[in-house]
Design an enzyme around this catalytic site. Structure first.
Site, PDB file in Angstrom:
ATOM      1  N   ASP A   1      44.358  38.247  49.565  1.00 41.27           N
ATOM      2  CA  ASP A   1      44.825  37.122  50.331  1.00 41.27           C
ATOM      3  C   ASP A   1      45.440  35.780  49.210  1.00 41.27           C
ATOM      4  OD1 ASP A   1      41.763  36.799  49.023  1.00 41.27           O
ATOM      5  OD2 ASP A   1      40.804  36.175  50.055  1.00 41.27           O
TER       6      ASP A   1
ATOM      7  N   GLU B   1      46.887  27.260  50.834  1.00 40.58           N
ATOM      8  CA  GLU B   1      45.736  28.278  51.466  1.00 40.58           C
ATOM      9  C   GLU B   1      45.670  26.867  52.734  1.00 40.58           C
ATOM     10  OE1 GLU B   1      41.425  29.123  50.492  1.00 40.58           O
ATOM     11  OE2 GLU B   1      41.079  30.255  52.006  1.00 40.58           O
TER      12      GLU B   1
ATOM     13  N   TRP C   1      43.170  39.338  62.865  1.00 36.35           N
ATOM     14  CA  TRP C   1      42.193  40.579  61.637  1.00 36.35           C
ATOM     15  C   TRP C   1      42.215  42.260  61.698  1.00 36.35           C
ATOM     16  CZ3 TRP C   1      41.654  35.696  61.592  1.00 36.35           C
ATOM     17  CH2 TRP C   1      41.850  34.469  60.785  1.00 36.35           C
TER      18      TRP C   1
ATOM     19  N   HIS D   1      47.921  31.435  48.811  1.00 36.13           N
ATOM     20  CA  HIS D   1      47.544  31.974  49.539  1.00 36.13           C
ATOM     21  C   HIS D   1      48.793  32.364  50.168  1.00 36.13           C
ATOM     22  CE1 HIS D   1      43.613  32.474  50.482  1.00 36.13           C
ATOM     23  NE2 HIS D   1      43.252  33.211  50.947  1.00 36.13           N
TER      24      HIS D   1
ATOM     25  N   ASP E   1      45.387  38.291  57.068  1.00 32.82           N
ATOM     26  CA  ASP E   1      46.259  37.674  55.995  1.00 32.82           C
ATOM     27  C   ASP E   1      47.735  38.477  56.188  1.00 32.82           C
ATOM     28  OD1 ASP E   1      43.680  36.946  55.548  1.00 32.82           O
ATOM     29  OD2 ASP E   1      44.483  35.167  54.243  1.00 32.82           O
TER      30      ASP E   1
ATOM     31  N   ARG F   1      40.605  33.172  43.174  1.00 33.85           N
ATOM     32  CA  ARG F   1      39.153  32.655  42.940  1.00 33.85           C
ATOM     33  C   ARG F   1      37.964  34.731  42.702  1.00 33.85           C
ATOM     34  NH1 ARG F   1      40.366  30.099  48.697  1.00 33.85           N
ATOM     35  NH2 ARG F   1      39.050  31.999  49.870  1.00 33.85           N
ATOM     36  N   ASP F   2      36.730  34.054  43.329  1.00 32.86           N
ATOM     37  CA  ASP F   2      36.232  35.454  43.048  1.00 32.86           C
ATOM     38  C   ASP F   2      36.189  36.036  44.620  1.00 32.86           C
ATOM     39  OD1 ASP F   2      34.483  33.581  44.857  1.00 32.86           O
ATOM     40  OD2 ASP F   2      32.979  33.888  43.975  1.00 32.86           O
ATOM     41  N   GLU F   3      37.526  36.384  45.063  1.00 34.12           N
ATOM     42  CA  GLU F   3      37.815  37.266  45.599  1.00 34.12           C
ATOM     43  C   GLU F   3      38.730  38.305  45.896  1.00 34.12           C
ATOM     44  OE1 GLU F   3      37.666  34.257  49.648  1.00 34.12           O
ATOM     45  OE2 GLU F   3      37.723  36.101  51.215  1.00 34.12           O
TER      46      GLU F   3
END
Ligand code: BGC
Length: 908
Positions: free
Chosen positions: A480, A764, A550, A785, A493, A484-486
């Site tokens: 995505d 994003e 999704w 994003h 997506d 960041r912490d992802e």
């Protein structure tokens, strides 16, 4: 007489040339050029044809495969003979059973419909991996002195002798964690982040390296450094770490073939030694890296290094399924230099790389031993021009380098990556200049396949941003965001962006791999977790939460892969997963056919007006409506997939199911006037796109959609699910002008708003940073994003008109849509058959349409005009490659074969 001689000469030249002017090139095996280490039992071959003249089709082909590039008969393992066929994409190997670890060479020749025969193509090859688990003789080696949250990266090494003459040396390697392999002082291969990320609980990839040139007679040293990576490091939020395991390990073996026909193995076993007292003190994907160069293990990877204080490794025992890597390898792809070094208003030393990029900084520095330099990363500056890191959430994204003090030092991290445009440098000894900093851009290495360009510079910058959003988020899995912490494989997506991605780059190998992980992580009842690989549920858990739009990645992507690459094999492989997904929803929605509670994320991040704006309606779309629309869409895709695969019973069953869902959908959500759902834009977009409206209401519903867009001063309000289809729905229903107005809208929410704000990637959120410089909620505000970049597909397929009406771009649909708002819009695309071109230009009251159709493909051309069309200045009838000309409803349509064409008509 003279004229006659000249004629003869020309004839000789022409026939001589024409014999050469049919050739075969771009040979690929399983979508890859000369892959090393693939484990398909019957790999599939593709090639492209170059030929002079129009209307060229392949009539026959012949393939030969041998274990030696000489193709001598004793080495041939397959000769297809002359096969009468026009297929040139993904033709299956059908020779002797393939052996493990063997390089196979292949060539192809073709015959065309003009009676020409090509020469044998240039030689391509592929090398098999280890085809049976029993061939692995290696053991897992580990170094478990410390199992803390963060551990120093362990180093492993071993020396060995080679006494006979080397013919070939091949390493097969993988790891728990990330590995960097070294042989005789050099890194092995040019990949980074090996072994990549798969659903580790189900399968782990190994890589294969040809190290013949790196191995030497006499003494050799082999070694590896391991990083935490996805296996052991932090993933997802909430300080989740060690999701797959807490011990790092290396599993590798080298096969050395000697010229005397014998071979030997060097394997990871208890004869290796290890240390964790090296310079990489701390590493993590989100964290960054701490590197203490005073602890450098100089020459650790060379023969003769004194490893007497290194320790014995321990042996791990795991039951992991190993598979050859089939995705696109992650590599350092390009380098960029800073555009500005400056002090922020508060005095922080900042560097602007000019591009929101993914990878890291290579630092060049000279200074006293023990000097500590810290580098922080940020995507944007705040309204005061200060370094802004709040949107990174808990990801530290920090590099710390301690100088060895040995002169010029060059440092770059290996087990972390950052998404950033700006860096802050703290503690740099001396004056920082551009010479000290290089941006190293990393991503999965996918061949570039297209180019889009228009007369509008903002639109071209949008295209640039789409490409960079793609680069930054294709790192073995489609993520995505990269900062960041992802950084997770969010399924929604990926499906939203797939079609655009498949224009930008050749993503066949990349998604072939990821889709298998989607199927492996799919739960027994059929649900697809939010992210793949699934790290949001405990490993091995029976169930997982899912969401409409999704989970539908399971059906949408394989189907679109089939449309783009003509890959039926992939469709067949994914079919059980596609069906299980639809059956899961069928179970959930029952006879009622409304999938209640099926949408967790709704039309994610659709536009909400500001809190104090009480007049603009928000773009909210009801969740069960979304879930039911996607239920119908996936069912329809499944029916089409069944039809393509010859599964006629399934095709009938799912056709019927689709019709039933459609009926219920109309009853539940569509008024007789054509108003749909909550009257949001996405409420119209989904059913128009998925064919869920009665024919007689389509025009009315499309008009309601346009009314909403115009009532917002020509702005969109769609989120992740509605946005990819919005402009398609408009142009399909006669509102191409509205689609262009949206595309070219500069105030937010719009695609060009971020461009006007200096964006270099896709944001994003529509209003990630507002005109007054304030930010959206930092909890969810990435500036890289790719999802909204899905508009790229419309720019290619509708604006430039480069589309297909049969799988694999075999029968193209070239349907350019000129607009007064642009002077030109054009695209090229490397399709499975070769380069396609489509585009238009407005000049002196004329529209000029340039198209190129590759050999072995055909096209329907549809022009938006009723006036007379010429080709190369002559009537269409003058060109024999043009047929079936029809003109009605203000359109002109005809068929063409391969070749280049220039059409022209008067602008209306
Ligand atoms: C991710 C998205 C994802 C979404 C689902 C976010 O945290 O960044 O892109 O699709 O969650 O709601």
């Amino acid at each position: 007489m003279k004229t006659f001689n000249l004629f003869l000469l020309l004839l000789i030249c022409f026939t001589g040339l024409s014999a050469q002017q049919l050739s075969v090139n771009s040979l690929t095996t399983e979508h890859k050029t000369n892959p090393i280490g693939i484990d398909a039992a019957q790999p599939r071959f593709s090639w492209k044809i170059s030929a002079t003249g129009n209307n060229v089709m392949q009539n026959a082909y012949q393939i030969r495969v041998a274990t030696n590039a000489s193709f001598s008969s004793s080495t041939q393992v397959w000769n297809s003979g002359k096969v009468t066929s026009d297929e040139s994409v993904l033709q299956k190997y059908d020779g002797n059973t393939l052996k493990s670890g063997q390089r196979y060479y292949w060539q192809v020749k073709v015959w065309d419909n003009k009676g020409r025969e090509s020469k044998w193509s240039q030689t391509a090859f592929w090398e098999t991996g280890l085809l049976s688990p029993s061939e692995w003789k290696a053991q897992w080696i580990e170094f478990n002195e410390n199992t803390d949250r963060y551990i120093p990266a362990p180093y492993f090494r071993k020396e060995f002798d080679v006494s006979k003459k080397i013919a070939k040396a091949t390493i097969y390697a993988t790891a728990h964690g990330l590995y960097e392999l070294h042989l005789n002082g050099q890194k092995v291969g040019d990949q980074v982040f090996t072994p990549g990320w798969t659903t580790y609980g189900h399968r782990l990839q190994y890589q294969v390296y040809d190290v013949t040139k790196q191995l030497q007679n006499g003494k050799n040293a082999i070694g590896a450094i391991l990083g935490d990576g996805w296996y052991r490091g932090s993933l997802a939020w909430s300080d989740n770490w060690g999701i797959y395991g807490k011990n790092l390990g290396l599993f590798a073996q080298m096969r050395i073939d000697y010229t005397d026909g014998t071979s030997s193995l060097i394997v990871t076993d208890d004869s290796w030694k290890a240390t964790n007292d090296g310079p990489i003190v701390k590493n993590g994907l989100y964290f960054g890296e701490n590197y203490d160069a005073t602890k450098n293990l100089t020459n650790w990877n060379k023969v003769g290094y004194n490893d007497s204080n290194w320790k014995k490794v321990s042996i791990g025992n795991y039951d992991f399924k190993l598979v050859a890597s089939e995705g696109a390898e992650i590599k350092k792809i390009e380098e960029i230099k800073p555009v500005k070094i400056f002090k922020s208003p508060s005095g922080r030393l900042l560097v602007d790389m000019g591009q929101n990029m993914v990878g890291w900084i290579r630092l060049k520095v000279n200074g006293p031993k023990g000097t500590e330099i810290t580098i922080n990363h940020a995507e944007v500056l705040d309204k005061d021009g200060e370094f802004y890191t709040e949107n990174l959430r808990a990801a530290e994204c920090e590099l710390k380098y301690t100088l060895a003090g040995t002169g010029e030092e060059i440092y770059e991290p290996r087990f972390t990556f950052m998404g950033f445009r700006f860096i802050e440098v703290i503690g740099f000894p001396g004056t920082l200049t551009a010479d000290n900093i290089t941006g190293v851009v990393i991503h999965s290495d996918m061949p570039t396949t297209s180019k889009y360009e228009s007369s509008d510079s903002l639109l071209n910058q949008l295209q640039h941003n789409i490409i960079w959003g793609h680069k930054g988020n294709f790192l073995d899995v489609p993520t995505d965001c990269p900062q960041r912490d992802e950084r997770l494989g969010w399924t929604g997506d990926a499906q939203a962006f797939f079609r655009t991605a498949a224009f930008n780059y050749d993503v066949a190998a990349f998604f072939t791999k990821w889709m298998k992980d989607v199927a492996l992580d799919q739960r027994k009842a059929g649900e697809i977790p939010f992210v793949i690989p699934d790290v949001l549920n405990p490993q091995g858990s029976e169930t997982a939460a899912t969401s409409a739009g999704w989970g539908d990645a399971a059906t949408i992507i394989p189907w679109e892969m089939y449309l783009v690459y003509g890959d039926k094999g992939l469709l067949e492989t994914q079919y059980p997963s596609m069906k299980a997904w639809v059956e899961y929803i069928r179970n959930k929605s029952g006879d009622e056919m409304i999938w209640k509670g099926g949408s967790v994320f709704g039309d994610w991040l659709f536009f909400h007006p500001f809190v104090n704006d009480h007049t603009t309606p928000d773009g909210h779309t009801e969740h069960d409506f979304i879930a039911t629309a996607f239920y119908a869409y996936s069912t329809n895709i499944l029916a089409n997939a069944a039809r393509a695969l010859g599964k006629t019973d399934d095709a009938r069953i799912y056709d019927e199911l689709f019709e039933k869902i459609k009926k219920v959908f109309i009853r539940e959500y569509v008024t007789p006037a054509g108003r749909v759902g909550t009257n949001s834009q996405t409420s119209y977009v989904l059913p128009l796109m998925f064919n869920l409206l009665p024919d007689e209401l389509r025009a009315k519903s499309a008009q309601f959609l346009v009314n909403d867009i115009r009532s917002r001063n020509t702005h969109l309000s769609t989120g992740f699910l509605g946005t990819p289809y919005l402009c398609h729905v408009l142009s399909d229903n006669g509102f191409t002008d509205v689609a262009y107005d949206l595309l070219l809208q500069k105030t937010f929410p719009s695609w060009l708003y971020p461009v006007t704000q200096g964006a270099t990637t896709i944001w994003e959120r529509w209003d990630g940073q507002r005109p007054d410089g304030t930010f959206q909620n930092p909890g969810m505000n990435s500036f890289n994003h790719y999802a909204y970049g899905a508009i790229g597909d419309w720019m290619y397929r509708v604006s430039a008109g480069l589309d297909t009406q049969s799988p694999g771009y075999r029968h193209l649909l070239l349907k350019p849509h000129p607009t007064q708002k642009l002077e030109f819009s054009k695209a090229t695309f490397d399709s499975p058959y070769g380069t396609v071109q489509s585009g238009w230009e407005r000049k002196n009251g004329k529209v000029i349409v340039n198209v190129v159709v590759p050999p072995n493909a055909k096209a329907t051309v549809a022009l938006q005009t009723a006036s007379n069309v010429t080709e190369a200045g002559k009537p269409l009838s003058a060109n024999t490659a043009i047929s079936a000309v029809q003109s009605n409803n203000g359109k002109t349509q005809f068929e063409i074969g391969s070749g280049s064409y220039v059409f022209e008509y008067t602008e209306e």
